[in-house]
Design an enzyme around this catalytic site. Structure first.
Site, short mmCIF file in Angstrom:
data_model
loop_
_atom_site.label_atom_id
_atom_site.label_comp_id
_atom_site.label_asym_id
_atom_site.label_seq_id
_atom_site.Cartn_x
_atom_site.Cartn_y
_atom_site.Cartn_z
N CYS A 164 0.82 -1.28 -0.14
CA CYS A 164 0.16 -0.07 0.19
C CYS A 164 0.95 1.24 0.07
O CYS A 164 1.18 1.84 0.83
CB CYS A 164 -0.97 -0.05 1.23
SG CYS A 164 -1.68 -1.62 1.61
N SER A 165 1.64 1.62 -1.06
CA SER A 165 2.64 2.39 -0.93
C SER A 165 2.48 4.06 -1.04
O SER A 165 3.34 4.50 -0.49
CB SER A 165 3.79 2.07 -2.29
OG SER A 165 4.86 2.75 -2.25
N CYS A 175 -1.51 3.95 11.16
CA CYS A 175 -1.29 5.33 11.84
C CYS A 175 -2.56 5.43 12.84
O CYS A 175 -3.02 6.53 12.79
CB CYS A 175 -0.85 6.29 11.21
SG CYS A 175 -1.98 6.57 9.87
#
Length: 423
Positions: free
Chosen positions: A203-204, A329
């Site tokens: 998931c760049s 995150c």
């Protein structure tokens, strides 16, 4: 070519800006959820998240650029490297850009996936008058733990939230540094990429972790996957801004749906990073409207399903003996520990690895780590500021580490878990 701007110390700002208003529906939801999950720890985390003037960020130096006065300016302003460095020769590169030769896999029938987007923190508050940044940074560096693996990745941080100027994207020119939340480097460090390995960044976009991977080593292949066209363009610009033309045969951009990547590329990669789409707590707290915040909260319950699908795909894509690092995150236990546990229950060949002594112990001077267990909210808890090797029994951190923002250590949120696929 390298962007060779000469930086002046006066460009490092310490100005106040009026803080953006937080989104009340999101805060109310977080209060309910995280008070239950984090217990008393939520009070201090909440204070750090709701005061952007205390947010900190790092300056990751691009090893592919020519020497300038950048490091001298950073050090003169009290910034310091917090990672033990290995002795490597810097690569020098020519003027051609990377993006023109980026390779794409064939397009597939796939839907666009939601994605958390890290944002540069706002301007900081002024330095404390009674403590100099020079003396405090020297104190930080003097206790740098040698137990963390050596790395060629260079990231400078500051004991206070001073702001360094950003660099604009310029086609054909390499940027000297990347501004980021330093906690976002921990999943890359946990991946332990080595020269010659095949690596997948599932998931760049927007590309910060891909850039960090290339600062750590020179893999034989780094596949940067992003299905959304807009975000894929963003990813390509990031790669163009930081990686030289000489690496164009090693770095490719793929548009596949990450959920089916492992089926088509089974046991192909040595290392896989899954920096999963998540409910980005920092960003969501400052949603532009109540309507946007409420819409995000409605979508939140669907994220663990997507995250588990991506993690399953990663474990299929990695070879036996290889490792997968899963990261988000967010503070949400449902998107962190629960996802890892769910997928582990389905993969008997997958084994979680405890990162406590490798990551938390040596970096506890700079980051605050959260509770050791996913059921931590049932009892009062304080952040782990100086963990000791003997203080935590084995197995409590096997599902992952959680970096929690605190005043003075305002990094994160960041969750990371490393899983090895048995041979």
């Amino acid at each position: 070519t390298t962007e060779t701007t000469e930086w002046s110390p006066q460009q490092v700002t310490k100005k106040h800006k009026k803080a953006r208003p937080f989104c009340q529906p999101v805060l109310d939801h977080f209060d309910e959820q995280y008070r239950e999950e984090l217990g008393d720890l939520w009070t201090s985390v909440r204070s750090a998240l709701l005061d952007p003037h205390v947010w900190q960020y790092g300056v990751m130096v691009n090893r592919f650029t020519a020497e300038t006065n950048l490091t001298q300016v950073l050090q003169s302003q009290g910034f310091f490297k917090f990672l033990p460095q290995t002795d490597v020769t810097k690569l020098r590169c020519g003027a051609t850009s990377l993006v023109s030769n980026v390779k794409y896999h064939s397009a597939e029938d796939c839907v666009s996936l939601p994605r958390c987007i890290s944002k540069c923190p706002p301007d900081d508050y002024r330095l404390q008058p009674d403590i100099t940044s020079d003396s405090l940074s020297q104190d930080f560096e003097s206790e740098l733990s040698p137990s963390l693996p050596l790395s060629s990745l260079q990231c400078y941080i500051h004991p206070y939230p001073v702001r360094f100027p950003a660099q604009a994207h310029r086609p054909g020119q390499l940027k000297q540094y990347y501004l980021l939340n330093a906690a976002s480097l921990l999943p890359v460090l946990a991946l332990q990429v080595k020269d010659g390995e095949k690596v997948l960044d599932l998931c760049s976009a927007p590309g910060g972790k891909a850039v960090a991977i290339m600062q750590c080593a020179t893999p034989a292949l780094l596949c940067c996957n992003e299905p959304d066209p807009h975000r894929r363009d963003w990813l390509s610009k990031t790669l163009e801004s930081f990686l030289p033309q000489s690496l164009s045969s090693r770095v490719i951009v793929s548009p596949r749906d990450g959920r089916c990547f492992g089926v088509r590329s089974a046991t192909t990669y040595d290392k896989v990073l899954v920096d999963a789409p998540c409910s980005n707590d920092r960003s969501w707290l400052y949603s532009s409207s109540h309507q946007q915040g409420e819409q995000r909260l409605k979508e939140r319950d669907r994220l663990p399903l997507l995250q588990a699908q991506l993690l399953r795909s990663a474990l299929s894509a990695v070879r036996p003996g290889g490792v997968v690092v899963y990261s988000t995150c967010t503070l949400s236990s449902a998107e962190n520990y629960a996802v890892v546990q769910t997928v582990l229950n389905e993969f008997p060949e997958a084994e979680p690895e405890d990162l406590w002594e490798e990551v938390a112990v040596p970096l506890s001077k700079y980051f605050a780590f959260g509770p050791a267990r996913p059921d931590h909210g049932r009892t009062p808890y304080q952040p782990v500021s100086r963990p000791q090797k003997s203080a935590v029994s084995a197995g409590h951190h096997t599902l992952g580490l959680l970096v929690v923002p605190q005043l003075g250590k305002a990094w994160g949120p960041m969750f990371l878990s490393r899983i090895k696929r048995r041979k």
